[in-house]
Motif scaffolding. Structure first.
Motif, PDB file in Angstrom:
ATOM      1  N   UNK A 131       4.243   5.849   5.707  1.00  0.00           N
ATOM      2  CA  UNK A 131       4.305   4.656   6.554  1.00  0.00           C
ATOM      3  C   UNK A 131       2.987   4.463   7.291  1.00  0.00           C
ATOM      4  N   UNK A 132       2.392   5.579   7.741  1.00  0.00           N
ATOM      5  CA  UNK A 132       1.094   5.492   8.422  1.00  0.00           C
ATOM      6  C   UNK A 132       0.020   4.916   7.524  1.00  0.00           C
ATOM      7  N   UNK A 133       0.020   5.330   6.255  1.00  0.00           N
ATOM      8  CA  UNK A 133      -0.965   4.811   5.292  1.00  0.00           C
ATOM      9  C   UNK A 133      -0.768   3.317   5.089  1.00  0.00           C
ATOM     10  N   UNK A 152      -3.411   0.004   5.976  1.00  0.00           N
ATOM     11  CA  UNK A 152      -3.729  -1.127   5.109  1.00  0.00           C
ATOM     12  C   UNK A 152      -3.386  -2.446   5.793  1.00  0.00           C
ATOM     13  N   UNK A 153      -2.191  -2.483   6.400  1.00  0.00           N
ATOM     14  CA  UNK A 153      -1.748  -3.699   7.087  1.00  0.00           C
ATOM     15  C   UNK A 153      -2.701  -4.060   8.227  1.00  0.00           C
ATOM     16  N   UNK A 154      -3.132  -3.045   8.993  1.00  0.00           N
ATOM     17  CA  UNK A 154      -4.028  -3.292  10.131  1.00  0.00           C
ATOM     18  C   UNK A 154      -5.359  -3.870   9.663  1.00  0.00           C
ATOM     19  N   UNK A 205      -2.576   3.679  17.377  1.00  0.00           N
ATOM     20  CA  UNK A 205      -1.744   4.868  17.166  1.00  0.00           C
ATOM     21  C   UNK A 205      -1.737   5.420  15.743  1.00  0.00           C
ATOM     22  N   UNK A 206      -2.242   4.665  14.757  1.00  0.00           N
ATOM     23  CA  UNK A 206      -2.043   5.161  13.394  1.00  0.00           C
ATOM     24  C   UNK A 206      -2.884   6.395  13.081  1.00  0.00           C
ATOM     25  N   UNK A 207      -4.100   6.512  13.620  1.00  0.00           N
ATOM     26  CA  UNK A 207      -4.886   7.732  13.389  1.00  0.00           C
ATOM     27  C   UNK A 207      -4.353   8.912  14.196  1.00  0.00           C
ATOM     28  N   UNK A 208      -4.010   8.724  15.483  1.00  0.00           N
ATOM     29  CA  UNK A 208      -3.373   9.839  16.209  1.00  0.00           C
ATOM     30  C   UNK A 208      -2.105  10.331  15.521  1.00  0.00           C
ATOM     31  N   UNK A 209      -1.372   9.418  14.879  1.00  0.00           N
ATOM     32  CA  UNK A 209      -0.160   9.815  14.160  1.00  0.00           C
ATOM     33  C   UNK A 209      -0.470  10.854  13.092  1.00  0.00           C
ATOM     34  N   UNK A 252      16.115   6.127   9.787  1.00  0.00           N
ATOM     35  CA  UNK A 252      15.156   5.163  10.340  1.00  0.00           C
ATOM     36  C   UNK A 252      13.924   5.070   9.462  1.00  0.00           C
ATOM     37  N   UNK A 253      13.398   6.214   9.011  1.00  0.00           N
ATOM     38  CA  UNK A 253      12.197   6.225   8.175  1.00  0.00           C
ATOM     39  C   UNK A 253      12.435   5.551   6.833  1.00  0.00           C
ATOM     40  N   UNK A 254      13.626   5.776   6.240  1.00  0.00           N
ATOM     41  CA  UNK A 254      13.933   5.114   4.970  1.00  0.00           C
ATOM     42  C   UNK A 254      14.032   3.602   5.162  1.00  0.00           C
ATOM     43  N   UNK A 255      14.637   3.200   6.293  1.00  0.00           N
ATOM     44  CA  UNK A 255      14.748   1.768   6.577  1.00  0.00           C
ATOM     45  C   UNK A 255      13.361   1.141   6.695  1.00  0.00           C
ATOM     46  N   UNK A 256      12.472   1.774   7.458  1.00  0.00           N
ATOM     47  CA  UNK A 256      11.097   1.270   7.627  1.00  0.00           C
ATOM     48  C   UNK A 256      10.364   1.249   6.290  1.00  0.00           C
ATOM     49  N   UNK A 257      10.623   2.282   5.473  1.00  0.00           N
ATOM     50  CA  UNK A 257       9.946   2.357   4.172  1.00  0.00           C
ATOM     51  C   UNK A 257      10.275   1.120   3.332  1.00  0.00           C
ATOM     52  N   UNK A 258      11.574   0.747   3.257  1.00  0.00           N
ATOM     53  CA  UNK A 258      11.942  -0.390   2.419  1.00  0.00           C
ATOM     54  C   UNK A 258      11.566  -1.728   3.046  1.00  0.00           C
ATOM     55  N   UNK A 259      11.550  -1.777   4.383  1.00  0.00           N
ATOM     56  CA  UNK A 259      11.141  -3.004   5.061  1.00  0.00           C
ATOM     57  C   UNK A 259       9.661  -3.270   4.825  1.00  0.00           C
ATOM     58  N   UNK A 260       8.833  -2.212   4.959  1.00  0.00           N
ATOM     59  CA  UNK A 260       7.384  -2.370   4.828  1.00  0.00           C
ATOM     60  C   UNK A 260       6.955  -2.559   3.382  1.00  0.00           C
ATOM     61  N   UNK A 261       7.674  -1.932   2.465  1.00  0.00           N
ATOM     62  CA  UNK A 261       7.280  -2.032   1.050  1.00  0.00           C
ATOM     63  C   UNK A 261       7.948  -3.249   0.404  1.00  0.00           C
TER      64      UNK A 261
END
Length: 231
Positions: free
Chosen positions: A38-40, A44-46, A65-69, A222-231
């Protein structure tokens, strides 16, 4: 082929048989891999949003926050086995996973750029080689040597001091660097590595003292939900 998701306690959460590797081997921590993925995507999105004036504020938010993540996750996965390695073993371990890819990718980009631009002047070649040798990298590749420095430094400190004192030390050094901004190019990678230390220590602290032991099923959901939302 069988792949297994792991809970925080090491027990199996979900087993999936598939010909495709959706989750890397069962020795890995599923939610950490998903978080990195998700961070990767957010990186790309940013970069895309940053090209549009309308979404630059959102882009800045992601940048914050994406690099600190990535650094926090890298600190979280430091194992006791890794902590017990000698300095030479640590260098070999992280050089193979961080420095070798950095050298290959950066050198390949330098060669491609020189060939495509047909610019073989001394100034251009020396500038590229300087960036390569002093780990300034090619675009985002600065992250790899910076993470190398941060991990090696963090583990050495953890061998001799408690994680709480290391966290305090890391933040103190970062404040000093912010107050006295001496950033010579030749040691830029060292500065970036030191600036990453608080995040590495934070990740290790979260794991060490179990601050984020919420139910793993909820976290993975939550992570799976974000994965499918973002992809």
């Amino acid at each position: 082929m069988e792949y297994t998701l792991k809970n925080f306690d090491g027990s199996n959460f979900l087993t999936k048989k598939s010909n495709m590797c959706l989750i890397f081997c069962n020795a890995r921590i599923a939610w950490v891999d998903l978080s990195k993925g998700i961070g990767i995507i957010l990186v790309i999105v940013a970069h895309i949003l940053n090209q549009c004036a309308t979404f630059q504020e959102l882009s800045k938010l992601i940048y914050s926050f994406h690099m600190p993540l990535f650094f926090i996750l890298s600190g979280y996965v430091i194992s006791e086995k890794t902590r017990s390695l000698s300095f030479t073993e640590l260098v070999k371990k992280y050089a193979s996973s961080l420095l070798y890819p950095y050298w290959f990718y950066t050198l390949a980009n330098i060669i491609i750029s020189l060939v495509c631009k047909q610019d073989f002047s001394i100034s251009t070649v020396s500038r590229y080689l300087s960036n390569f040798l002093f780990f300034r990298g090619w675009n985002a590749t600065w992250f790899l040597p910076a993470l190398f420095v941060a991990l090696i430094t963090a583990i050495i400190l953890l061998k001799h001091f408690s994680v709480k004192w290391n966290l305090l030390f890391s933040f103190t050094v970062c404040i000093i660097i912010a107050i006295i901004p001496i950033h010579p190019n030749i040691i830029k990678v060292l500065i970036l590595g030191i600036l990453a230390l608080p995040f590495i220590m934070t990740g290790y602290l979260l794991k060490k003292f179990s601050f984020i032991k919420i139910r793993s099923e909820v976290c993975l959901g939550v992570l799976y939900y974000l994965k499918y939302v973002l992809i």
